[in-house]
Scaffold this active site. Structure first.
Site, PDB file in Angstrom:
ATOM      1  N   SER A  30     -34.715  54.752 120.468  1.00 33.12           N
ATOM      2  CA  SER A  30     -33.843  54.509 119.332  1.00 33.12           C
ATOM      3  C   SER A  30     -32.817  55.650 119.224  1.00 33.12           C
ATOM      4  O   SER A  30     -32.092  55.905 120.181  1.00 33.12           O
ATOM      5  CB  SER A  30     -34.671  54.357 118.046  1.00 33.12           C
ATOM      6  OG  SER A  30     -33.881  53.863 116.985  1.00 33.12           O
ATOM      7  N   GLU A  88     -30.889  48.093 124.454  1.00 33.01           N
ATOM      8  CA  GLU A  88     -31.623  47.312 123.455  1.00 33.01           C
ATOM      9  C   GLU A  88     -31.067  47.668 122.085  1.00 33.01           C
ATOM     10  O   GLU A  88     -30.313  48.634 121.943  1.00 33.01           O
ATOM     11  CB  GLU A  88     -33.116  47.596 123.539  1.00 33.01           C
ATOM     12  CG  GLU A  88     -33.519  49.044 123.300  1.00 33.01           C
ATOM     13  CD  GLU A  88     -33.670  49.437 121.838  1.00 33.01           C
ATOM     14  OE1 GLU A  88     -33.962  48.552 121.006  1.00 33.01           O
ATOM     15  OE2 GLU A  88     -33.504  50.626 121.520  1.00 33.01           O
ATOM     16  N   HIS A 123     -37.310  48.032 120.050  1.00 30.48           N
ATOM     17  CA  HIS A 123     -37.941  48.173 118.739  1.00 30.48           C
ATOM     18  C   HIS A 123     -38.994  47.080 118.542  1.00 30.48           C
ATOM     19  O   HIS A 123     -38.937  46.278 117.610  1.00 30.48           O
ATOM     20  CB  HIS A 123     -36.888  48.107 117.644  1.00 30.48           C
ATOM     21  CG  HIS A 123     -35.968  49.286 117.606  1.00 30.48           C
ATOM     22  ND1 HIS A 123     -34.994  49.507 118.555  1.00 30.48           N
ATOM     23  CD2 HIS A 123     -35.885  50.326 116.739  1.00 30.48           C
ATOM     24  CE1 HIS A 123     -34.336  50.619 118.268  1.00 30.48           C
ATOM     25  NE2 HIS A 123     -34.856  51.134 117.175  1.00 30.48           N
TER      26      HIS A 123
END
Length: 351
Positions: A145, A251, A321
């Protein structure tokens, strides 16, 4: 108001630090062109794992759970008092968060570093990191992230292989643990990274979990990337990623299809995105959950933006995630097979 004044005072202090070339500039780009790949020491049971929160704050109960998971894996969990801070939406001030990162690399008793969570904040401390210290004390740094910025930036500046894998708040599922261990601990064979076997049919029935080939092919290249949002945030900074001949991993989470479109378009019109060897797209969780007849679907956006590049690409690999999150060693060469949907590491990520 006092807290807000302190926030801007801290931000100003960090900004002023960028004006000191003898300290900051020497740390950030001194030897980048001469960097050779540095592999961290393989982790083993009994090692000490330092937990840091370089972005958002972590809830006390989540920190406890992360420590318990590490201990069940056979590690010793360690953290400083800085991780308990709460500075607005950050875990601590910029200076304290980067001090924690630097200290973990400097601490001889710490064998590896796991980021407790992502959120936001890593791009604010990139210019404050002591990269020479990291070169001199290479260790496995793990997270995803917002941690994307650290993984790619540190690899660029030092050559250190970093690991796009679970954070402390998401490390408690068996698949993530197994995949992490396969990459960061010693093994006789080079691991092949492949998708998790689908068990939760309801979750994987959602459109953003679909697995499909965008462009077929088998290619090799160095692994780079992570969160699409953070990869875009690095554009125009000293840590913008060079995608040339790389296998680009992307992502994201809870971004509308038009925002995915905008970010991919920005990358496409950049200097090197269309020179990539391949694209390995993970699960863009929550990016296509609410059908809108006036919108394109996530899949339509992905196909429209990536397919015309003619570069081997797939969507729906098991990382991001999501509960099951495999580990990608940033900076390691891999063989990418779109038909098998696998990444075969061509070299060990640790020594």
């Amino acid at each position: 108001m006092k807290k807000r004044r302190q926030f801007f005072k801290t931000a100003l202090g960090a900004g002023m630090a960028t004006l000191i070339p003898s300290t900051i500039m020497a740390n950030t780009q001194g030897n980048r062109t001469n960097n050779k790949t540095i592999k961290p020491k393989a982790l083993k049971k009994g090692d000490t794992i330092g937990l840091i929160a370089p972005g958002y704050a972590i809830k006390p109960e989540v920190l406890v759970e992360a420590k318990e998971t590490l201990e069940k894996m056979g590690f010793i969990a360690f953290h400083t008092n800085r991780i308990h801070g709460n500075h607005g939406y950050f875990s601590n001030t910029d200076s304290e968060r980067v001090a924690d990162l630097n200290e973990m690399f400097a601490n001889k008793k710490v064998d590896g570093i796991l980021c407790a969570r992502g959120g936001y904040g890593c791009t604010r401390i990139m210019h404050l990191i002591d990269y020479q210290l990291i070169r001199d004390n290479p260790k496995a740094l793990i997270g995803f992230s917002d941690i994307t910025a650290l993984l790619n930036g540190i690899h660029q500046e030092t050559g250190l292989v970093a690991f796009h894998g679970p954070v402390g708040s998401t490390i408690n599922d068996p698949y993530s643990i197994e995949q992490l261990q396969n990459v960061v601990m010693k093994s006789k064979e080079l691991p092949t990274i492949k998708n998790v076997e689908i068990i939760d049919q309801e979750e994987y029935s959602k459109p953003e979990y679909n697995r499909y080939c965008i462009n077929p092919g088998v290619v090799t290249g160095k692994l780079v990337g992570g969160s699409l949002t953070l990869v875009n945030a690095l554009i125009g900074t000293p840590h913008e990623i060079d995608f040339t001949d790389a296998i680009v991993c992307l992502e994201d989470i809870e971004e509308s299809p038009y925002r995915i479109d905008r970010m991919l378009t920005q990358l496409i019109h950049g200097k090197t995105f269309n020179k990539a060897a391949g694209f390995v797209l993970g699960v863009f969780k929550g990016c296509d959950s609410i059908p809108d007849p006036k919108s394109f679907t996530l899949r339509e956006v992905i196909m429209d933006r990536i397919q015309p590049l003619g570069i081997p690409a797939v969507y729906g690999m098991t990382y991001g995630h999501i509960e099951n999150n495999f580990t990608l060693p940033i900076g390691i060469n891999a063989k990418f097979d779109t038909d098998k949907m696998t990444l075969q590491l061509l070299e060990k990520a640790v020594k």
